[in-house]
Motif scaffolding. Structure first.
Motif, short mmCIF file in Angstrom:
data_model
loop_
_atom_site.label_atom_id
_atom_site.label_comp_id
_atom_site.label_asym_id
_atom_site.label_seq_id
_atom_site.Cartn_x
_atom_site.Cartn_y
_atom_site.Cartn_z
N CYS A 15 0.83 -1.22 0.00
CA CYS A 15 0.00 0.00 0.00
C CYS A 15 0.86 1.26 0.00
O CYS A 15 0.60 2.21 -0.73
CB CYS A 15 -0.94 0.00 1.21
SG CYS A 15 -2.25 -1.24 1.12
N GLY A 16 1.92 1.24 0.85
CA GLY A 16 2.82 2.40 0.90
C GLY A 16 3.54 2.61 -0.41
O GLY A 16 3.70 3.74 -0.88
N LEU A 17 3.97 1.52 -1.03
CA LEU A 17 4.65 1.59 -2.32
C LEU A 17 3.71 2.12 -3.39
O LEU A 17 4.08 2.99 -4.20
CB LEU A 17 5.17 0.20 -2.70
CG LEU A 17 6.17 0.11 -3.85
CD1 LEU A 17 7.45 0.85 -3.50
CD2 LEU A 17 6.47 -1.35 -4.17
N PHE A 18 2.49 1.62 -3.41
CA PHE A 18 1.49 2.06 -4.38
C PHE A 18 1.17 3.54 -4.20
O PHE A 18 1.08 4.30 -5.18
CB PHE A 18 0.22 1.21 -4.20
CG PHE A 18 -0.87 1.54 -5.17
CD1 PHE A 18 -0.80 1.14 -6.50
CD2 PHE A 18 -1.99 2.27 -4.75
CE1 PHE A 18 -1.82 1.46 -7.39
CE2 PHE A 18 -3.00 2.59 -5.64
CZ PHE A 18 -2.91 2.18 -6.96
N PHE A 19 1.04 3.98 -2.95
CA PHE A 19 0.73 5.38 -2.65
C PHE A 19 1.84 6.30 -3.15
O PHE A 19 1.59 7.32 -3.80
CB PHE A 19 0.52 5.54 -1.14
CG PHE A 19 0.37 6.96 -0.69
CD1 PHE A 19 -0.83 7.64 -0.89
CD2 PHE A 19 1.42 7.63 -0.08
CE1 PHE A 19 -0.97 8.97 -0.49
CE2 PHE A 19 1.28 8.95 0.33
CZ PHE A 19 0.09 9.61 0.12
N LEU A 20 3.11 5.94 -2.84
CA LEU A 20 4.24 6.79 -3.23
C LEU A 20 4.41 6.83 -4.75
O LEU A 20 4.78 7.86 -5.31
CB LEU A 20 5.52 6.29 -2.57
CG LEU A 20 5.66 6.60 -1.08
CD1 LEU A 20 6.83 5.86 -0.48
CD2 LEU A 20 5.80 8.10 -0.86
N ARG A 21 4.15 5.69 -5.41
CA ARG A 21 4.20 5.68 -6.88
C ARG A 21 3.22 6.69 -7.46
O ARG A 21 3.55 7.45 -8.37
CB ARG A 21 3.89 4.29 -7.40
CG ARG A 21 5.03 3.30 -7.36
CD ARG A 21 4.50 1.96 -7.80
NE ARG A 21 5.51 0.92 -7.77
CZ ARG A 21 5.22 -0.39 -7.77
NH1 ARG A 21 3.95 -0.77 -7.77
NH2 ARG A 21 6.19 -1.28 -7.76
N GLY A 85 11.78 5.92 -13.33
CA GLY A 85 12.11 5.36 -12.02
C GLY A 85 10.89 4.80 -11.31
O GLY A 85 10.96 3.76 -10.64
N VAL A 86 9.75 5.48 -11.46
CA VAL A 86 8.50 5.01 -10.83
C VAL A 86 8.01 3.74 -11.50
O VAL A 86 7.67 2.75 -10.84
CB VAL A 86 7.43 6.11 -10.90
CG1 VAL A 86 6.08 5.59 -10.44
CG2 VAL A 86 7.83 7.32 -10.06
N LEU A 243 10.24 6.92 -1.84
CA LEU A 243 9.93 5.79 -2.72
C LEU A 243 11.13 4.87 -2.86
O LEU A 243 10.99 3.63 -2.84
CB LEU A 243 9.48 6.29 -4.09
CG LEU A 243 9.10 5.20 -5.11
CD1 LEU A 243 8.00 4.30 -4.55
CD2 LEU A 243 8.66 5.82 -6.44
N SER A 244 12.33 5.44 -2.97
CA SER A 244 13.54 4.63 -3.07
C SER A 244 13.73 3.77 -1.81
O SER A 244 14.06 2.57 -1.90
CB SER A 244 14.76 5.54 -3.27
OG SER A 244 15.95 4.80 -3.31
#
Length: 252
Positions: A15-21, A85-86, A243-244
């Protein structure tokens, strides 16, 4: 119990990865438009009466404009790197992207500060140099002559400080002319119209005042955009770094 915690942790990570993307993608869209804005303002500054810049004694105005154009083009290229990068979850691209954002932040801040610094000094420069340029270069230097004629015609002015300045010019003393002022001073332009200096025939406002107001408007716009949009890069740097780090955590 530990399995449930592990599943919850994985779910939170996704979820955190999806949000930051998504956040960084939206930022890149806004970032791209800011680059297009820089390019548009730079082109507008170059095209709109750019010939007057040749009447200035230093390159500060032109340098600020070129810096704006370079920054705008660089922003557009870097925004594509951010999107790459995203989409690829590439930490290398994101780190390079964050470094480029820092560089763009500095370029935008420098261009904004240069514009405001020069805006404050433009009157002094014009007072020192415009009159000499007009009186010494008219009909001597073809490029300067075209710029002076455009200046007087477009701004409906005559002479640097007053139309009487022209009687001290190299043009009057060197060339056998019956004109008192250049034809570009005339309210209604026609050949040899500058033979009469009657107020009904020529424009009386000073060119230095009108050129100063014109250049100041441009420089205020450039400075405001440069300093205003440079703050945008801070958010991009934070999002890219987050995100990184999230990608690193998710892959462990």
């Amino acid at each position: 119990m530990s399995t449930q915690r592990s599943k919850k942790k994985d779910k939170d990570g996704v979820c955190g990865l999806f949000f930051l993307r998504n956040i960084l993608t939206i930022f890149n869209i806004i970032f791209w438009f800011s680059g297009a804005t820089f390019l548009a303002v730079g082109v507008w500054t170059m095209v709109a009466k750019h010939s007057y810049v040749s009447l200035l004694s230093n390159d500060m105005y032109a340098t600020t404009t070129y810096l704006f154009l370079a920054t705008g083009g660089f922003i557009i290229l870097v925004s594509f790197l951010g999107c790459l990068g995203v989409w690829k979850d590439s930490r290398v691209c994101l780190v390079i992207y964050a470094l480029f954002l820092l560089l763009i932040f500095l370029l935008e801040a420098i261009s904004g500060v240069l514009a405001y610094m020069y805006e404050g000094a433009i009157r002094g420069e014009l007072s020192r140099n415009l009159n000499d340029t007009m009186l010494q270069m008219y009909k001597i230097d073809p490029d300067k002559t075209r710029s002076i004629d455009s200046l007087q015609h477009d701004f409906a002015c005559c002479g640097s400080r007053r139309f009487e300045d022209w009687q001290y010019s190299e043009w009057i003393s060197t060339f056998n002319t019956s004109n008192i002022v250049p034809d570009s001073c005339c309210i209604s332009y026609r050949l040899k119209c500058g033979e009469r200096d009657h107020p009904s025939n020529i424009n009386s406002p000073a060119c230095i005042d009108r050129l100063e107001a014109y250049l100041k408007r441009h420089l205020i716009i450039i400075g405001g955009i440069g300093l205003g949009l440079c703050c945008l890069q801070i958010f991009g740097i934070v999002f890219a770094c987050c995100l990184s780090m999230k990608i690193k955590e998710f892959r462990q």
